[in-house]
Design a protein around this motif. Structure first.
Motif, PDB file in Angstrom:
ATOM      1  N   LEU A 142       0.970  -1.276  -0.270  1.00 46.92           N
ATOM      2  CA  LEU A 142       0.110  -0.021   0.015  1.00 46.92           C
ATOM      3  C   LEU A 142       0.913   1.362  -0.152  1.00 46.92           C
ATOM      4  CD1 LEU A 142      -2.836   1.433   0.243  1.00 46.92           C
ATOM      5  CD2 LEU A 142      -2.503   1.120   2.768  1.00 46.92           C
ATOM      6  N   ALA A 143       1.665   1.210   0.835  1.00 48.45           N
ATOM      7  CA  ALA A 143       2.799   2.389   0.903  1.00 48.45           C
ATOM      8  C   ALA A 143       3.607   2.530  -0.441  1.00 48.45           C
ATOM      9  CB  ALA A 143       3.884   2.169   2.082  1.00 48.45           C
ATOM     10  N   ALA A 144       3.903   1.443  -1.108  1.00 48.91           N
ATOM     11  CA  ALA A 144       4.186   1.747  -2.421  1.00 48.91           C
ATOM     12  C   ALA A 144       3.626   2.318  -3.488  1.00 48.91           C
ATOM     13  CB  ALA A 144       5.067   0.135  -2.880  1.00 48.91           C
ATOM     14  N   MET A 145       2.161   1.749  -3.172  1.00 47.80           N
ATOM     15  CA  MET A 145       1.398   2.104  -4.270  1.00 47.80           C
ATOM     16  C   MET A 145       0.949   3.883  -4.027  1.00 47.80           C
ATOM     17  SD  MET A 145       1.076  -0.313  -6.319  1.00 47.80           S
ATOM     18  CE  MET A 145       0.985  -1.850  -6.529  1.00 47.80           C
ATOM     19  N   LEU A 146       0.802   4.044  -2.857  1.00 47.43           N
ATOM     20  CA  LEU A 146       0.647   5.578  -2.691  1.00 47.43           C
ATOM     21  C   LEU A 146       1.968   6.516  -3.231  1.00 47.43           C
ATOM     22  CD1 LEU A 146      -0.753   5.153   1.138  1.00 47.43           C
ATOM     23  CD2 LEU A 146      -1.979   5.898  -1.060  1.00 47.43           C
TER      24      LEU A 146
END
Length: 962
Positions: free
Chosen positions: A179-183
């Motif tokens: 999720l952090a990577a996608m954000l």
């Protein structure tokens, strides 16, 4: 438009099947299997109808706005890669459904299994088809949750609970990193659209945050696909039923990680960092899984570690990243799904018919199970990479990519040697599986005598093995076109037209295959008889297990270290915790607002009224009295607290806020009654505590008084300053102007709740449902103190007849109020969009009607005459509210978009109607259910106390008789 609708149907069908299966009774085994099979069969028909679009090289897209302002949209896209993967998931899912129908016991809750399986399939389809990277993460985490439920299906077994918990912790933690990577990717690209991200590879790789994004992304992918060092959760998942293992290890769950690596390789790949991280991890996992698999004694354990190895092979190909490497990765994804699903099903048949999976106890099964044995041998040969089987082709393509020059690094140079080494062990463990289980002397001492299963239980294995042979012999005619479409959807036109054939001449990959086959056979001949007598795992390394390291670390992070911190700096007592929270809130408020919220000179003032002042004097006196009496006279404190609440309600009326007044009054009634019922079961305080008169206690109370006074004064100042500010244009003006035209109602408060801010309300009722279930679960296990079980002091010494009749007149009045309150509830509900009322107020009113019936009579009397199923009320409320919100999708609008219009009725004329009424109906039903379930939980304490008193009386009578 038809294709877009079909794509939406494809995504929603598994979830609809899950819902249908969940509603079936526990013994509806055949119905659950038929529903699941029809859902997957229908999905395959939808996929077949969409193949023409994909075959033309087009990407089919459909989008539904969810929260468009933050880029959160339900976008789905279907290209060649997704089409192949979804076909794999659906087809193998259908075979798993058929297999599970004969595998699961009649005593198992089969509808629950199929419900979880269909929901998991839907989540996996969501990953494959998501066109928005944030929604991809939502489906990603959903697979983690549902795999937890599937792995822990046999929750009565400790191993199943442990395996499910480990899988959830590891994969869900990786999901948070993803999720952090996608954000971060969305911020770099400026969009969360998958196509935009895939087209921005150069910008992403050139960004300074690329190493961080890559690290977070790879943690998410590696945890899901069980790559080293996160591989340990996968063997623990073997505690799941074999249909689950076959599905998770072949086409879903673990394949989600490699799908992500292949899908995002154009955007994140092509760098030396990507090559080292992805290919290096893949090769380490391939070697580790292959070596450990050879020394496992459990059939499913061997297959689990072989899965880890093959996932490492696919990961290494994704790390190499050339067009042919991507083609080989996709090819092996399909091949591995075919032979691994058949092997797991064969292992499940062996376990099902013999009662054990221990290879040290199994031998000679080819005599007792000739058909199953032949199928398993062919599938194991495909796993080993034997020519004329599908596994040979993709493994040779892997060898070809390992031999090719890529960047000249030490890892690139060592790839052929590492690949051959892993291939040797792959052949060895496949041969051990074949030789140990199916050849040798007949088995002795098994729990059951092995025999062939029912024909339909074996049909999925037969079909999968036939496909292994067909693809291995005719690859160009079977999978060739689909593979080219899938690979071209990932790498584009850079992929040359590739013809997959059996024979490419004598070359380095063929030599590597032959070396692996010959040395693998030699390794088995050398170690085959010794492995069975050895420990579970490789020599010298069997004591060093990642699972033990994980458990050691988890124990310290979740228990030992938090307890140490709690002992040093915390307490388990509620009062110090509340004191700390209040002080923290006070400090933050003072620090933030000091000097910025002083009263202004031109403050708006409301003329003071003697009646209003007198009312608030009474309210303040009630509040102070409640605080003073709370310790030793809880009943008096509750009455005084109710008085303070009533003053608050009158204040809302005074300042023309009828909606708030109605809600406050109704909630005050319910909470006071529920607290009063709860006080009945708390231990009594009959005498003062001596320590309360000592100096430390006085100082503690004085300190708490100062903290409470400062906090209350701070809130009072804040409220005064805010309320005396001059009015400025704000969002409230927009609501006032648009409530009728946009929401179809004149009651602005209700329109805000069920239309403008309906998503907030949906979240709040969800929380209310969770709270209601939590209170019910806690009170079910609550047992009152012995002194609370006896009759209250006021009732002791009274005759039984007097106790039954002392509330006769109030009881009759309360019973008569039941129909009146139902009518009032309906009245408040129907008028709520234009006048004070609404679903929440109406729901609380109906809950008060039920509450009065419980107060008027007794639990047994009321429940024999009035059946209330609060959990169904809650479920129906959430379902109605959610379905109303999703209904907007059908018309191309975001979730919970409302619509209002006038409807012409015969003899009546135009009548206003709004879809928000349906959403409010969901709120109404849920509020009733959540309130009544708490009431029932408290009321049932009286039944327990009666049973305890009767038991004590029987014991006393027995002692006297003795």
């Amino acid at each position: 438009m038809i294709e877009q609708n079909l794509l939406l149907i494809l995504v929603s069908l598994p979830f609809m099947g899950a819902l249908a299966a969940a509603t079936l009774p526990v013994n509806a085994h055949n119905a659950a299997a038929w529903i699941s099979g029809l859902v997957l069969g229908g999905s395959l028909l939808v996929l077949a109808s969409l193949h023409g679009v994909v075959a033309r090289g087009e990407v089919l897209r459909v989008g539904i706005d969810w929260v468009p302002l933050i880029g959160l949209t339900l976008d789905f896209r279907l290209d060649g890669f997704a089409w192949m993967f979804v076909t794999l998931v659906m087809a193998i899912g259908g075979l798993v459904v058929l297999y599970a129908r004969y595998y699961l016991s009649k005593t198992d809750p089969v509808p629950r299994f199929y419900s979880f399986l269909m929901a998991f399939t839907g989540a996996m389809i969501g990953i494959l088809l998501s066109g928005n990277i944030l929604m991809l993460v939502v489906f990603w985490e959903l697979t983690s949750i549902l795999s937890f439920l599937l792995i822990g299906y046999w929750h009565q077994a400790q191993t199943a609970r442990d395996g499910a918990r480990t899988a959830l912790v590891v994969t869900a933690t990786g999901g948070l990193c993803l999720l952090a990577a996608m954000l971060l990717l969305g911020q770099i690209v400026g969009s969360y659209d998958l196509d935009a991200v895939l087209a921005s590879g150069e910008a992403i790789r050139a960004h300074q945050a690329y190493p961080l994004v890559l690290a977070l992304f790879l943690i998410g992918a590696f945890t899901k696909s069980a790559q080293f060092p996160f591989h340990f959760w996968l063997p623990g998942a073997m505690a799941a039923p074999t249909p689950v293992s076959a599905y998770l290890h072949s086409a879903t769950m673990v394949k989600a990680g490699v799908f992500l690596l292949v899908r995002f390789s154009p955007a994140l790949g092509g760098t030396e960092l990507w090559f080292y991280a992805v290919t290096g991890t893949g090769m380490a996992t391939l070697i580790l899984g292959s070596v450990i698999a050879l020394f496992r004694h459990d059939l499913k354990g061997l297959l689990a570690y072989s899965t880890i190895g093959h996932l490492g092979l696919i990961t290494a190909l994704a790390g190499i990243g050339t067009p042919l490497a991507i083609l080989a990765a996709i090819f092996h994804i399909a091949n591995h799904a075919l032979f691994k699903a058949s092997l797991f099903m064969a292992a499940g048949i062996i376990d099902h018919e013999s009662g054990t999976r221990d290879m040290r106890r199994l031998s000679g099964l080819i005599r007792l199970m000739p058909v199953t044995g032949t199928l398993a041998i062919v599938a194991a040969a495909a796993m080993a990479g034997v020519p004329l089987l599908n596994g040979f082709l993709s493994k040779e393509m892997f060898f070809a990519q390992a031999v090719d020059w890529h960047n000249g690094t030490w890892l690139d140079v060592s790839l052929p040697w590492l690949a051959t080494f892993a291939g040797i062990f792959s052949v060895a463990y496949s041969l051990r599986f074949i030789a140990t289980v199916f050849f040798g002397p007949p088995p002795v001492g098994l729990p059951r005598t092995p025999h062939e299963p029912k024909p339909w239980m074996r049909r999925p294995v037969e079909l999968l093995v036939a496909l292994c042979l067909l693809v291995g012999i005719l690859p160009g005619l079977t999978l060739g076109p689909t593979l080219n479409l899938a690979a071209r959807a990932v790498v584009g036109e850079a992929l040359p037209d590739t013809s997959i054939a059996i024979w490419h001449g004598v070359n380095a990959p063929l030599v590597m295959s032959l070396v692996a086959l010959l040395l693998g056979v030699g390794l088995h001949v050398l170690l085959g008889s010794r492995i069975g007598a050895g420990p579970e795992g490789p020599p010298l390394l069997h004591r060093l297990r990642a699972q033990k390291i994980y458990e050691w670390l988890l124990l310290r992070l979740s228990w030992i270290w938090p307890r140490m911190i709690l002992e040093l700096a915390g307490t388990e007592r509620l009062q110090p915790q509340l004191r700390l929270l209040v002080l923290l809130a006070l400090a933050v408020g003072v620090t933030t607002l000091w000097g910025s919220l002083w009263p202004i000179e031109a403050a708006r003032q409301t003329p003071l009224s003697a009646g209003f002042v007198l009312m608030w004097v009474v309210g303040v006196a009630c509040a102070l009295g409640a605080a003073w009496q709370a310790k030793y006279h809880r009943f008096a404190a509750l009455v005084l607290l109710g008085g303070a609440g009533l003053v608050t309600c009158l204040t809302f009326v005074w300042f023309s806020a009828p909606d708030l007044a109605v809600t406050q009054l109704l909630v005050e009634i319910v909470t006071t009654a529920l607290l009063l019922l709860g006080l009945r079961w708390l231990p009594k305080r009959r005498e003062e505590i001596a320590e309360d008169k000592l100096l430390p206690a006085r100082l503690r109370r004085g300190r708490d008084l100062v903290i409470a006074g400062l906090s209350g004064a701070g809130l009072a100042v804040l409220a005064y300053v805010v309320m005396t500010r001059p009015l400025i244009p704000n969002i409230g003006d927009w609501f006032l102007r648009n409530a009728y035209h946009e929401g179809g109602g004149t009651n602005v408060v209700n329109v805000i709740l069920v239309d403008f801010r309906a998503f907030d309300t949906f979240g709040e009722i969800t929380v209310l449902a969770i709270v209601g279930l939590t209170v019910y679960a806690l009170l079910r296990r609550f047992r009152p103190a012995p002194e609370s079980v006896a009759l209250p002091d006021e009732q002791r010494g009274e005759e039984e007849r007097a106790l039954r009749t002392y509330l006769t007149v109030p009881a009759v009045i309360m019973q008569w109020m039941f129909p009146a309150l139902i009518v009032l509830s309906a009245y408040l509900f129907l008028r709520g969009h234009d006048l004070p009322g609404g679903g929440f107020s109406a729901g609380v009113t109906l809950a008060i009607a039920f509450l009065l019936q419980y107060l008027a009579t007794n639990v047994r009397w009321i429940e024999t005459r009035l059946t209330v199923l609060p959990i169904r009320w809650m479920g129906a409320g959430l379902l109605i509210a959610g379905t109303t919100g999703m209904g907007a999708f059908l018309f191309g609008y975001p979730f919970l978009t409302a619509h209002s219009r006038y409807v012409e009725l015969p003899l009546v004329g135009p009548v206003p109607a709004a879809t928000a009424l349906l959403f409010d109906l969901g709120v109404y039903a849920l509020v009733v259910g959540a309130t009544v379930i708490m009431l029932i939980a408290i009321a049932h304490q009286s039944l327990r106390s009666v049973r305890l008193r009767e038991q004590e009386a029987e014991d006393a009578a027995r002692k006297e008789a003795a």
